[in-house]
Enzyme design. Structure first.
Site, PDB file in Angstrom:
ATOM      1  N   THR A  84       1.604  -4.876   4.075  1.00  0.00           N
ATOM      2  CA  THR A  84       1.454  -5.328   5.461  1.00  0.00           C
ATOM      3  C   THR A  84       0.882  -6.748   5.564  1.00  0.00           C
ATOM      4  O   THR A  84       1.128  -7.442   6.538  1.00  0.00           O
ATOM      5  CB  THR A  84       0.530  -4.382   6.258  1.00  0.00           C
ATOM      6  OG1 THR A  84      -0.722  -4.287   5.571  1.00  0.00           O
ATOM      7  CG2 THR A  84       1.137  -3.018   6.402  1.00  0.00           C
ATOM      8  N   ARG A 139      -2.799 -25.770  14.088  1.00  0.00           N
ATOM      9  CA  ARG A 139      -3.227 -24.623  14.903  1.00  0.00           C
ATOM     10  C   ARG A 139      -4.305 -25.103  15.870  1.00  0.00           C
ATOM     11  O   ARG A 139      -5.432 -25.381  15.487  1.00  0.00           O
ATOM     12  CB  ARG A 139      -3.700 -23.494  14.002  1.00  0.00           C
ATOM     13  CG  ARG A 139      -2.573 -23.059  13.039  1.00  0.00           C
ATOM     14  CD  ARG A 139      -2.478 -21.603  12.744  1.00  0.00           C
ATOM     15  NE  ARG A 139      -3.648 -20.846  12.977  1.00  0.00           N
ATOM     16  CZ  ARG A 139      -3.697 -19.778  13.782  1.00  0.00           C
ATOM     17  NH1 ARG A 139      -2.618 -19.371  14.407  1.00  0.00           N
ATOM     18  NH2 ARG A 139      -4.832 -19.121  13.939  1.00  0.00           N
ATOM     19  N   ASP A 187       1.575  -6.492  -4.592  1.00  0.00           N
ATOM     20  CA  ASP A 187       0.707  -6.547  -3.421  1.00  0.00           C
ATOM     21  C   ASP A 187       1.260  -7.733  -2.629  1.00  0.00           C
ATOM     22  O   ASP A 187       1.567  -8.777  -3.213  1.00  0.00           O
ATOM     23  CB  ASP A 187      -0.731  -6.832  -3.865  1.00  0.00           C
ATOM     24  CG  ASP A 187      -1.708  -6.825  -2.693  1.00  0.00           C
ATOM     25  OD1 ASP A 187      -2.621  -5.997  -2.703  1.00  0.00           O
ATOM     26  OD2 ASP A 187      -1.560  -7.670  -1.778  1.00  0.00           O
ATOM     27  N   THR A 218       0.819  -1.224   0.000  1.00  0.00           N
ATOM     28  CA  THR A 218       0.000   0.000   0.000  1.00  0.00           C
ATOM     29  C   THR A 218       0.846   1.265   0.000  1.00  0.00           C
ATOM     30  O   THR A 218       0.488   2.260  -0.619  1.00  0.00           O
ATOM     31  CB  THR A 218      -0.910  -0.001   1.252  1.00  0.00           C
ATOM     32  OG1 THR A 218      -1.776  -1.117   1.155  1.00  0.00           O
ATOM     33  CG2 THR A 218      -1.725   1.262   1.364  1.00  0.00           C
ATOM     34  N   THR A 228      -0.516 -22.594  19.058  1.00  0.00           N
ATOM     35  CA  THR A 228      -1.844 -22.190  19.521  1.00  0.00           C
ATOM     36  C   THR A 228      -2.516 -21.172  18.591  1.00  0.00           C
ATOM     37  O   THR A 228      -1.853 -20.350  17.966  1.00  0.00           O
ATOM     38  CB  THR A 228      -1.787 -21.599  20.948  1.00  0.00           C
ATOM     39  OG1 THR A 228      -3.106 -21.187  21.324  1.00  0.00           O
ATOM     40  CG2 THR A 228      -0.862 -20.407  21.053  1.00  0.00           C
ATOM     41  N   GLN A 229      -3.855 -21.251  18.561  1.00  0.00           N
ATOM     42  CA  GLN A 229      -4.629 -20.253  17.801  1.00  0.00           C
ATOM     43  C   GLN A 229      -4.701 -18.924  18.572  1.00  0.00           C
ATOM     44  O   GLN A 229      -5.095 -17.908  18.011  1.00  0.00           O
ATOM     45  CB  GLN A 229      -6.060 -20.760  17.565  1.00  0.00           C
ATOM     46  CG  GLN A 229      -6.142 -21.932  16.619  1.00  0.00           C
ATOM     47  CD  GLN A 229      -7.544 -22.523  16.518  1.00  0.00           C
ATOM     48  OE1 GLN A 229      -8.515 -21.964  17.022  1.00  0.00           O
ATOM     49  NE2 GLN A 229      -7.652 -23.661  15.862  1.00  0.00           N
TER      50      GLN A 229
HETATM   51  N1  ASP Z   1      -2.723  -5.512   0.294  1.00  0.00           N
HETATM   52  C1  ASP Z   1      -1.641  -4.688   0.756  1.00  0.00           C
HETATM   53  C2  ASP Z   1      -0.375  -5.523   0.754  1.00  0.00           C
HETATM   54  O1  ASP Z   1      -0.156  -6.273   1.654  1.00  0.00           O
HETATM   55  C3  ASP Z   1      -1.932  -4.155   2.110  1.00  0.00           C
HETATM   56  C4  ASP Z   1      -0.873  -3.274   2.695  1.00  0.00           C
HETATM   57  O2  ASP Z   1       0.154  -3.002   2.150  1.00  0.00           O
HETATM   58  O3  ASP Z   1      -1.114  -2.788   3.805  1.00  0.00           O
HETATM   59  O4  ASP Z   1       0.397  -5.428  -0.183  1.00  0.00           O
END
Ligand code: ASP
Length: 357
Positions: A93, A250, A61, A17, A281-282
């Site tokens: 992320t 898990r 992504d 992102t 663990t979950q």
């Molecule tokens: N879908 C994006 C990614 O992981 C989300 C992000 O970057 O926060 O590339």
């Protein structure tokens, strides 16, 4: 005291992102190139650093990340290791914690900072968290201690107010700017008016071993998530997945699972076929304590290995790494329980990580 010169940092832009831009027709966010990203952070010039960059082509992504991408990142770090003081990896992320965990196993004897960051909002947006994350990541990658040694000598995730150990981190929120957390290990630094490092938690390298990079990750591994009502036929089917070598199971609570005879029998048969089953663990916090309940004890007696307080991300990438080394199931079982680079808490007083052989 080492000679004071401008810190040299390499940015590896993989996508996510942070560098995305809105498609004018579909309105969906799409990865965009590095120039766009840097043009949106003029403040970078205020840092008196030498900054160079490498970019993934095309930027991804992070849902599209795979072991080949980790290899690409590890190679970029190895090829440039002697020329830079630190590395900043810009990454989506969604799978950042997997990449951080994988790199921690692949880059053995790492003694320079590899700071992974990204953002929840694209860097071109008014309220972006990307600018601050990028600047802070660069500052952390350049930070040294009183002896002039790198302050961070491991893979870490920097996000908003915290620096976390990479292989202890999990994405906790799809909304909050503080998106990551390490539930079983303290933060490596808190970011407020200043950057406050937690000296006790940071990994220190006392040996002078050179970086050794492991490029083979074996992908014949998978997660198997338990839920009340899982049927014998589905469970057996999953355990019989062709080619499977390792499973991260898990489980509930402190590592508990059903005690039905068919369930225990299925697990034992899979273990007898040479499949390594790691119990994780979950729960987001705490770890596996197989002796606490009969249900956990039976699972251990069937031949599963305790993943202790490892994250799922660390457990699965650790298995990819260990099988990638060409180890036998018995050797993998043995190493899974050891802490190779601070990914699990050892109850023995021997310390936070043991050496790899
Ligand atoms: N879908 C994006 C990614 O992981 C989300 C992000 O970057 O926060 O590339």
């Amino acid at each position: 005291m080492k000679h004071k010169r401008k810190p040299r940092i390499l940015i590896i832009y993989t996508g996510g992102t942070i560098g995305m831009i809105e498609n004018s027709e579909t309105k969906a966010l799409e990865p965009f190139d590095f120039t766009h990203l840097i043009d949106n952070v003029p403040k970078i010039k205020m840092l008196d650093y030498v900054i160079e960059n490498i970019q993934f082509d095309p930027p991804l992504d992070s849902s599209d990340m795979n072991p080949d991408c980790w290899v690409q990142m590890a190679r970029a770090i190895e090829d440039n290791y002697d020329n830079f003081d630190g590395f900043v990896v810009l990454h989506g992320t969604d799978t950042m914690a997997y990449t951080a965990s994988a790199l921690s196993f692949m880059l053995e004897n790492l003694s320079k900072p590899v700071i992974i960051t990204g953002s929840q909002l694209p860097i071109g947006e008014v309220r972006t968290d990307g600018e601050e994350n990028l600047i802070t990541a660069l500052q952390i990658a350049a930070a040294t201690d009183t002896k002039g040694e790198p302050m961070v000598q491991e893979i870490a995730i920097l996000f908003e107010n915290y620096l976390w150990r990479g292989n202890r981190s999990t994405k906790m929120s799809a909304d909050n700017f503080n998106a990551f957390k390490s539930n079983n290990y303290p933060s490596l630094a808190k970011i407020g008016l200043g950057i406050h490092f937690n000296q006790e938690a940071l990994m220190r390298r006392h040996d002078n071993k050179t970086l050794s990079v492991h490029y083979r990750m074996d992908t014949n591994v998978m997660f198997l998530e338990l839920h009340p009502g899982i049927t014998e036929s589905i469970f057996e089917y999953l355990l019989s997945t062709p080619g499977i070598k390792g499973i991260v199971l898990r489980t509930f609570g402190t590592g508990n699972a059903p005690t039905y005879p068919w369930f225990i029998r299925a697990v034992k048969n899979a273990v007898d076929r040479g499949i390594v089953i790691v119990n994780v663990t979950q729960c987001v916090n705490g770890g596996v304590h197989p002796k606490r309940y009969v249900s956990g004890d039976r699972l251990a007696a069937a031949g599963t290995i305790s993943g202790n307080d490892m994250t799922s991300e660390a457990a699965i990438t650790k298995m990819m790494y260990l099988f990638g080394l060409g180890l036998s199931p018995e050797e993998v079982r043995e190493r899974i329980e050891q802490s190779l680079c601070g990914e699990l808490t050892l109850s023995s007083p021997a310390g936070q990580y043991s050496l790899r052989v």
